[in-house]
Write an enzyme that holds these catalytic residues in place. Sequence first.
Site, PDB file in Angstrom:
ATOM      1  CG  HIS A  37     -40.563 -64.619 -25.791  1.00  0.00           C
ATOM      2  ND1 HIS A  37     -39.812 -64.937 -24.684  1.00  0.00           N
ATOM      3  CD2 HIS A  37     -41.223 -65.755 -26.135  1.00  0.00           C
ATOM      4  CE1 HIS A  37     -40.001 -66.207 -24.366  1.00  0.00           C
ATOM      5  NE2 HIS A  37     -40.866 -66.729 -25.224  1.00  0.00           N
ATOM      6  CG  HIS A 120     -48.916 -66.500 -22.991  1.00  0.00           C
ATOM      7  ND1 HIS A 120     -49.118 -67.538 -23.882  1.00  0.00           N
ATOM      8  CD2 HIS A 120     -47.859 -66.853 -22.227  1.00  0.00           C
ATOM      9  CE1 HIS A 120     -48.230 -68.488 -23.646  1.00  0.00           C
ATOM     10  NE2 HIS A 120     -47.446 -68.102 -22.652  1.00  0.00           N
TER      11      HIS A 120
END
Length: 177
Positions: A37, A120
Amino acid sequence: MPRLFTAIEIPDDVGDALATYRGGLLGARWIDVENYHVTLRFIGDVDDDVAQEAAFELGRVRRAPFDVTIEGLDAFGGDRPRAIIARIAPSKDIVELQAELERLMRRVGLPSEKRKFAPHVTLARLRDASPRAVADYLGLRGGPARLSFRAERFVLFSSRDSVGGGPYVEEAAYPLR
């Protein structure tokens, strides 16, 4: 209530492409693909009242769907590497969504996030990996060709305090429309 955070989910096909980079680094604990995620806002361990208020405030977000692009592999931690990540190309859309979530969580009474937002996907958590080994790993892998997907929603997740994160439970989903 467990530990909470908001995130953009990674589609299965993108997760599968990122999973091809697993392995080949001593001291890496690879994150399960289903737990990939992009964290937008860490909320933390809060009581039920704060959790409900946060969930309500998140429902106020009105933003259009947007494209998310993964632009390469990297590491966090410098001389003491602690994670292998897939970098998300910063875009106005993702930065503005994260900033709005930050404002909403401060309205709920949570302290402001101290770290600068660096979008990220964490691929591995590192323990005792040398900077040289991490540099070699990154140099050999090169990273994915630009992977893109459309963010159609963001999610409020809960997790237990565990080594390596996960499993994550979807508490609520908020469509981008």
